[in-house]
Design a protein around this motif. Structure first.
Motif, PDB file in Angstrom:
ATOM      1  N   THR A 160       3.503  27.857   2.941  1.00 31.34           N
ATOM      2  CA  THR A 160       2.795  26.957   1.582  1.00 31.34           C
ATOM      3  C   THR A 160       2.801  26.202   2.737  1.00 31.34           C
ATOM      4  O   THR A 160       3.223  25.517   3.201  1.00 31.34           O
ATOM      5  CB  THR A 160       3.559  26.879   0.509  1.00 31.34           C
ATOM      6  OG1 THR A 160       3.864  28.157   0.248  1.00 31.34           O
ATOM      7  CG2 THR A 160       2.715  25.538   0.014  1.00 31.34           C
ATOM      8  N   PRO A 161       1.779  26.146   3.203  1.00 33.01           N
ATOM      9  CA  PRO A 161       0.869  24.805   4.336  1.00 33.01           C
ATOM     10  C   PRO A 161       1.007  22.860   3.429  1.00 33.01           C
ATOM     11  O   PRO A 161       1.426  22.848   1.989  1.00 33.01           O
ATOM     12  CB  PRO A 161      -0.263  24.958   4.535  1.00 33.01           C
ATOM     13  CG  PRO A 161      -1.023  25.589   3.040  1.00 33.01           C
ATOM     14  CD  PRO A 161       0.092  26.438   2.346  1.00 33.01           C
ATOM     15  N   ASN A 162       1.602  22.287   4.183  1.00 36.38           N
ATOM     16  CA  ASN A 162       2.155  21.223   4.109  1.00 36.38           C
ATOM     17  C   ASN A 162       0.755  19.776   3.607  1.00 36.38           C
ATOM     18  O   ASN A 162       0.742  19.426   4.284  1.00 36.38           O
ATOM     19  CB  ASN A 162       3.271  20.507   4.542  1.00 36.38           C
ATOM     20  CG  ASN A 162       3.826  19.426   4.346  1.00 36.38           C
ATOM     21  OD1 ASN A 162       3.545  18.900   3.312  1.00 36.38           O
ATOM     22  ND2 ASN A 162       4.957  18.425   5.424  1.00 36.38           N
ATOM     23  N   GLN A 218     -11.667  27.743   7.448  1.00 40.75           N
ATOM     24  CA  GLN A 218     -10.986  28.906   8.802  1.00 40.75           C
ATOM     25  C   GLN A 218     -10.378  27.994  10.340  1.00 40.75           C
ATOM     26  O   GLN A 218     -11.038  27.367  10.091  1.00 40.75           O
ATOM     27  CB  GLN A 218     -12.153  29.803   9.746  1.00 40.75           C
ATOM     28  CG  GLN A 218     -12.013  30.604  10.984  1.00 40.75           C
ATOM     29  CD  GLN A 218     -12.593  31.018  11.083  1.00 40.75           C
ATOM     30  OE1 GLN A 218     -12.826  32.096  11.515  1.00 40.75           O
ATOM     31  NE2 GLN A 218     -13.373  30.405  12.520  1.00 40.75           N
ATOM     32  N   ARG A 219      -9.047  27.848  10.601  1.00 39.54           N
ATOM     33  CA  ARG A 219      -8.720  27.217  11.444  1.00 39.54           C
ATOM     34  C   ARG A 219      -8.644  27.654  12.733  1.00 39.54           C
ATOM     35  O   ARG A 219      -9.072  27.438  14.122  1.00 39.54           O
ATOM     36  CB  ARG A 219      -7.290  26.789  11.074  1.00 39.54           C
ATOM     37  CG  ARG A 219      -6.364  25.485  12.191  1.00 39.54           C
ATOM     38  CD  ARG A 219      -5.176  25.300  11.645  1.00 39.54           C
ATOM     39  NE  ARG A 219      -4.141  26.476  11.399  1.00 39.54           N
ATOM     40  CZ  ARG A 219      -3.297  25.643  10.953  1.00 39.54           C
ATOM     41  NH1 ARG A 219      -3.099  24.850  10.590  1.00 39.54           N
ATOM     42  NH2 ARG A 219      -2.114  26.202  11.552  1.00 39.54           N
ATOM     43  N   THR A 220      -8.597  29.035  12.438  1.00 37.97           N
ATOM     44  CA  THR A 220      -8.587  30.186  13.907  1.00 37.97           C
ATOM     45  C   THR A 220      -9.718  31.204  13.428  1.00 37.97           C
ATOM     46  O   THR A 220      -8.705  32.451  13.182  1.00 37.97           O
ATOM     47  CB  THR A 220      -7.100  30.277  14.236  1.00 37.97           C
ATOM     48  OG1 THR A 220      -6.566  29.697  14.838  1.00 37.97           O
ATOM     49  CG2 THR A 220      -6.819  31.311  15.624  1.00 37.97           C
ATOM     50  N   LYS A 339      -2.354  37.101  18.978  1.00 33.85           N
ATOM     51  CA  LYS A 339      -2.228  37.392  17.266  1.00 33.85           C
ATOM     52  C   LYS A 339      -2.094  38.318  17.196  1.00 33.85           C
ATOM     53  O   LYS A 339      -3.646  39.191  17.237  1.00 33.85           O
ATOM     54  CB  LYS A 339      -2.421  36.277  16.604  1.00 33.85           C
ATOM     55  CG  LYS A 339      -2.870  35.086  16.649  1.00 33.85           C
ATOM     56  CD  LYS A 339      -3.343  33.730  16.336  1.00 33.85           C
ATOM     57  CE  LYS A 339      -3.588  32.073  16.607  1.00 33.85           C
ATOM     58  NZ  LYS A 339      -3.441  31.787  14.898  1.00 33.85           N
ATOM     59  N   ARG A 340      -1.655  38.778  16.117  1.00 32.51           N
ATOM     60  CA  ARG A 340      -1.368  40.733  15.493  1.00 32.51           C
ATOM     61  C   ARG A 340      -3.368  40.599  14.683  1.00 32.51           C
ATOM     62  O   ARG A 340      -3.626  40.229  13.923  1.00 32.51           O
ATOM     63  CB  ARG A 340      -0.704  40.855  14.081  1.00 32.51           C
ATOM     64  CG  ARG A 340      -1.120  42.522  13.592  1.00 32.51           C
ATOM     65  CD  ARG A 340       0.260  42.565  12.936  1.00 32.51           C
ATOM     66  NE  ARG A 340      -0.056  44.008  11.963  1.00 32.51           N
ATOM     67  CZ  ARG A 340       0.882  44.526  12.640  1.00 32.51           C
ATOM     68  NH1 ARG A 340       2.041  44.854  13.201  1.00 32.51           N
ATOM     69  NH2 ARG A 340       0.714  46.382  12.002  1.00 32.51           N
ATOM     70  N   PRO A 341      -3.605  41.392  15.402  1.00 32.03           N
ATOM     71  CA  PRO A 341      -5.325  42.241  15.360  1.00 32.03           C
ATOM     72  C   PRO A 341      -5.169  42.222  13.281  1.00 32.03           C
ATOM     73  O   PRO A 341      -4.580  43.186  13.344  1.00 32.03           O
ATOM     74  CB  PRO A 341      -5.631  43.044  16.156  1.00 32.03           C
ATOM     75  CG  PRO A 341      -4.687  42.678  17.144  1.00 32.03           C
ATOM     76  CD  PRO A 341      -3.660  42.266  16.266  1.00 32.03           C
TER      77      PRO A 341
HETATM   78  P1  NAP Z   1      -1.639  34.497   9.273  1.00 33.01           P
HETATM   79  O1  NAP Z   1      -1.308  36.054   9.887  1.00 33.01           O
HETATM   80  O2  NAP Z   1       0.054  34.017  10.477  1.00 33.01           O
HETATM   81  O3  NAP Z   1      -2.667  33.755   8.823  1.00 33.01           O
HETATM   82  C1  NAP Z   1      -2.447  33.348   8.043  1.00 33.01           C
HETATM   83  C2  NAP Z   1      -3.918  31.933   8.026  1.00 33.01           C
HETATM   84  O4  NAP Z   1      -3.884  30.344   7.446  1.00 33.01           O
HETATM   85  C3  NAP Z   1      -4.128  31.611   9.601  1.00 33.01           C
HETATM   86  O5  NAP Z   1      -5.258  32.438   9.504  1.00 33.01           O
HETATM   87  C4  NAP Z   1      -4.127  30.299  10.207  1.00 33.01           C
HETATM   88  O6  NAP Z   1      -4.649  30.053  10.642  1.00 33.01           O
HETATM   89  C5  NAP Z   1      -4.141  29.769   8.116  1.00 33.01           C
HETATM   90  N1  NAP Z   1      -3.617  28.825   7.978  1.00 33.01           N
HETATM   91  C6  NAP Z   1      -2.130  28.432   8.093  1.00 33.01           C
HETATM   92  N2  NAP Z   1      -1.895  26.778   7.397  1.00 33.01           N
HETATM   93  C7  NAP Z   1      -3.055  26.408   8.086  1.00 33.01           C
HETATM   94  C8  NAP Z   1      -3.712  25.291   7.580  1.00 33.01           C
HETATM   95  N3  NAP Z   1      -2.477  24.498   7.057  1.00 33.01           N
HETATM   96  N4  NAP Z   1      -4.917  24.661   7.791  1.00 33.01           N
HETATM   97  C9  NAP Z   1      -5.301  26.070   7.420  1.00 33.01           C
HETATM   98  N5  NAP Z   1      -5.559  26.998   8.403  1.00 33.01           N
HETATM   99  C10 NAP Z   1      -3.962  27.264   7.780  1.00 33.01           C
HETATM  100  O7  NAP Z   1      -1.047  35.436   7.978  1.00 33.01           O
HETATM  101  P2  NAP Z   1      -1.583  36.662   6.975  1.00 33.01           P
HETATM  102  O8  NAP Z   1      -2.132  36.928   6.948  1.00 33.01           O
HETATM  103  O9  NAP Z   1      -0.500  37.348   5.777  1.00 33.01           O
HETATM  104  O10 NAP Z   1      -0.509  37.646   7.811  1.00 33.01           O
HETATM  105  C11 NAP Z   1       0.858  38.019   8.880  1.00 33.01           C
HETATM  106  C12 NAP Z   1       1.217  39.536   9.323  1.00 33.01           C
HETATM  107  O11 NAP Z   1       1.605  40.258   8.044  1.00 33.01           O
HETATM  108  C13 NAP Z   1       0.255  39.817   9.699  1.00 33.01           C
HETATM  109  O12 NAP Z   1       0.010  39.281  10.912  1.00 33.01           O
HETATM  110  C14 NAP Z   1       0.363  41.509   9.506  1.00 33.01           C
HETATM  111  O13 NAP Z   1       1.938  41.261  10.479  1.00 33.01           O
HETATM  112  C15 NAP Z   1       1.171  41.370   7.729  1.00 33.01           C
HETATM  113  N6  NAP Z   1      -0.082  41.721   6.958  1.00 33.01           N
HETATM  114  C16 NAP Z   1      -0.672  43.453   7.652  1.00 33.01           C
HETATM  115  C17 NAP Z   1      -1.820  43.149   7.020  1.00 33.01           C
HETATM  116  C18 NAP Z   1      -2.227  44.773   6.793  1.00 33.01           C
HETATM  117  O14 NAP Z   1      -3.241  44.574   7.471  1.00 33.01           O
HETATM  118  N7  NAP Z   1      -1.341  45.848   6.040  1.00 33.01           N
HETATM  119  C19 NAP Z   1      -2.063  42.452   5.675  1.00 33.01           C
HETATM  120  C20 NAP Z   1      -1.760  41.125   5.574  1.00 33.01           C
HETATM  121  C21 NAP Z   1      -0.450  41.130   6.945  1.00 33.01           C
HETATM  122  P3  NAP Z   1      -4.090  30.219  12.680  1.00 33.01           P
HETATM  123  O15 NAP Z   1      -4.169  31.170  12.952  1.00 33.01           O
HETATM  124  O16 NAP Z   1      -4.739  28.978  12.650  1.00 33.01           O
HETATM  125  O17 NAP Z   1      -2.387  29.677  12.307  1.00 33.01           O
END
Ligand code: NAP
Ligand code: FAD
Length: 546
Positions: A160-162, A218-220, A339-341
């Motif tokens: 959870t972002p701070n 979107q940050r990245t 990063k994981r696509p």
């Molecule tokens: P994530 O890949 O870590 O993405 C989190 C997103 O939130 C990123 O875009 C990040 O930006 C952004 N973020 C975090 N803190 C922020 C802030 N304070 N301000 C602005 N943006 C912020 O998390 P996720 O999407 O939950 O996925 C995590 C992993 O779970 C995946 O890589 C994958 O392995 C798995 N997953 C898989 C699937 C699937 O397709 N089956 C679906 C969901 C999850 P930054 O990139 O700049 O940090």
């Protein structure tokens, strides 16, 4: 009720369930403790709209039971969350696992109680005199076990972002990984979403369909490959089932074990002519999914190779997104794959909708959350609903939220303060008889995780049989073995482009977390090493009979 077990398991996702099954097959007393009110782990918690697997369903499934794989019918190429959860519940029922799974129970601590001399010294015996793991749960109970296995998940601890003011938002706020099981109705609502990783990329197109207005922060920018999802053709199901074990075996030979569509090693990028390369990118893109990354074997090794394929993907984004400035903002500039696509359905296309706005917060961070919405770049946005798709404290978060103590009361948090230290991602010195499933230092999140989970559970189960046969009561990774292993894991990563961006593989998404590349790159060499360790009499582990 006997509160002294052979094996304590924490977690009841894919890993915990298979562990319960396997331990029972071996005749051991076992109990899994699960914080959630249902089994399924990832697929129980992440019920956000659009959630589905990114490894094809027929392969993102257990291979341990031929009856199971032959009888289960997957509906879609990439199964949706509800289908995977139904499958996991079916597994729990089919193998009658529920009696040994305790739901609604969070494990708060796990302490190794040093041994008094054991009377029989046999691993897996329930002799309360041997060194044992003692766990305390949030219902106030205490359990002991000869072994403690953390099946707590690599992506289960919410990040959870701070952001200042987060608690002040007066509307509905949901993290994708704690999604309400009754669903969220976005109809006619103004919605904000923070995060464009896989969870954001899967949910954005679906939320946009019903929301009045969707604003994406979107940050990245992230790379996403089309899933080309759809109903699984009966011929495909039949063909895979006719040869299921061979397909699983072939997957285990693939570098990332991401599935057989990863294709055979395709050679080096620049061994092909430009025309051949473009044709290959196009062909792999049309296949859809993560297999695209397998087009050439050096895309995460050679910066020039990566530059070219990344530009190919940016070209695809430009071709879909109507507004060139929006296409530019959506185009990632980091190394493809570090990063994981993501694997998506209609992600980029969604930005052509009138009710979707993208706000770039890469340079100006979100200032604060307010009662009505959020403020960034001097502008205030108002929402009825805020979605946090901000990911996880990956790989170590769930472990560190348990007070784990080994010999001499050493905490795991202290031991891993500069990054996780494991031998094979399975064990760590000073913590005898403690195992982690898909722990840091193993291929884990860089693979089809069900494949990695089964490999770990089978390895541990064989190890228990070995210990029992030899009269060993404890197993512990040696300090030398784990030091060499951590060095090796980092050495492999440093030869690649993986460490070049701020990924959760490196812990870079969590402020203050040690920046260390956590997973082991390459499934086949890892399995080979695990097998060699066994063949050499569990080289790198010490055993004791008391
Ligand atoms: P994530 O890949 O870590 O993405 C989190 C997103 O939130 C990123 O875009 C990040 O930006 C952004 N973020 C975090 N803190 C922020 C802030 N304070 N301000 C602005 N943006 C912020 O998390 P996720 O999407 O939950 O996925 C995590 C992993 O779970 C995946 O890589 C994958 O392995 C798995 N997953 C898989 C699937 C699937 O397709 N089956 C679906 C969901 C999850 P930054 O990139 O700049 O940090
Ligand atoms: P989990 O499923 O995370 O289960 C761990 C369980 O442990 C959780 O239920 C948690 O509540 C419980 N737990 C943790 N700590 C405690 C405690 N202290 N006390 C009690 N219980 C505790 N991988 C792939 O290979 N392919 C995919 O397509 C894919 N898609 C994914 C999609 C999403 C949205 C996410 C978040 C991850 C995805 N993953 C995917 C990774 C996924 O996590 C694994 O594939 C797999 O489901 C992990 O199973 P697990 O049993 O190891 O962990």
């Amino acid at each position: 009720m006997n509160r002294d077990l052979d094996v304590i398991v924490v977690g009841a996702g894919f890993a915990g369930l298979y562990l319960v099954h396997k331990m029972r097959e071996q005749g051991r007393s076992v109990r899994a403790f699960e914080a959630g009110s249902g089994v399924g782990g990832t697929w129980f918690w992440n019920q956000y709209p659009g959630a589905r697997c990114d490894i094809e369903s027929m392969e993102y499934s257990y291979g341990f039971s031929e009856e199971l794989e032959q009888s289960w019918v997957w509906d879609e190429r990439y199964a949706r969350q509800s289908e995977i959860l139904r499958y996991i519940n079916h597994v729990a029922d089919r193998f009658d696992l529920r009696a040994d799974i305790q739901l609604n129970t969070k494990v708060l601590s796990a302490h190794y109680v040093e041994a008094e001399p054991a009377s029989n010294g046999v691993a897996g015996s329930s002799d309360a005199g041997a060194g044992r793991w003692q766990i305390k749960t949030d219902d106030g109970e205490t359990w002991t076990g000869a072994f403690c296995i953390m099946a707590t998940g690599c992506l289960s601890s919410t990040n959870t972002p701070n952001i200042p003011g987060l608690d002040s938002f007066a509307g509905e706020m949901h993290h994708t990984s704690r999604w309400p099981h009754e669903g969220v109705d976005f109809e006619g609502k103004r919605v904000g979403i923070i995060g464009t990783g896989s969870s954001g990329i899967q949910s954005i197109p679906v939320i946009a369909e019903s929301a009045l207005q969707l604003t994406v922060f979107q940050r990245t920018a992230n790379y996403s490959i089309p899933a080309y999802n759809g109903a699984l053709a009966e011929e495909t199901r039949v063909a895979i089932k006719a040869d299921y074990q061979a397909i699983r075996a072939l997957n285990r030979e693939r570098g990332a074990a991401f599935g057989i569509n990863w294709g055979p090693p395709g050679g080096l990028t620049f061994d092909s002519t430009k025309a051949e390369r473009l044709e290959a990118y196009e062909r792999y893109w049309e296949m859809g999914g993560l297999g695209f990354l397998g087009v050439f074997e050096d895309i995460l090794m050679d910066q020039r190779a990566n530059d070219e394929i990344s530009e190919f993907v940016r070209g695809k984004i430009r071709a879909v997104v109507d507004d060139p400035e929006l296409a530019r903002l959506l185009s990632p500039d980091h190394v493809l794959g570090c990063k994981r696509p993501c694997v998506d359905t209609n992600y980029y296309k969604t930005y052509n909708r009138d009710n979707v706005e993208l706000v770039d917060v890469s340079e100006k961070a979100i200032d604060r959350i307010t009662e009505r919405g959020l403020v960034t770049g001097g502008r205030e946005f108002e929402f009825d609903c805020l979605v946090l798709a901000t990911g996880f404290d990956a790989m170590t978060g769930a472990l560190h939220s348990i007070d784990i103590r080994g010999r001499q009361e050493q905490t795991l948090v202290d031991k891993w303060s500069a990054g996780p230290i494991t031998y094979l991602g399975l064990g760590t010195n000073g913590f005898p008889n403690l195992f982690t499933i898909t722990g840091p230092g193993s291929p884990s999140v860089l693979t089809n995780m069900v494949t990695s989970i089964e490999q770990h559970v089978d390895w541990i189960a064989n190890c228990f049989d070995f210990m029992q046969g030899q009269g060993h009561a404890t197993i512990e990774a040696t300090r030398e073995a784990e030091e060499a292993w951590v060095f090796h894991v980092n050495e492999i990563a440093d030869e690649t482009l993986y460490p070049t961006c701020n990924s959760w593989y490196l812990g870079a998404n969590v402020p203050g977390k040690a920046r260390v590349f956590m997973p082991h790159i390459g499934f086949p060499p890892y399995v080979e090493k695990c097998n060699e360790v066994v063949a050499a009499g569990y080289e790198g582990f010490d055993f004791s009979s008391a």
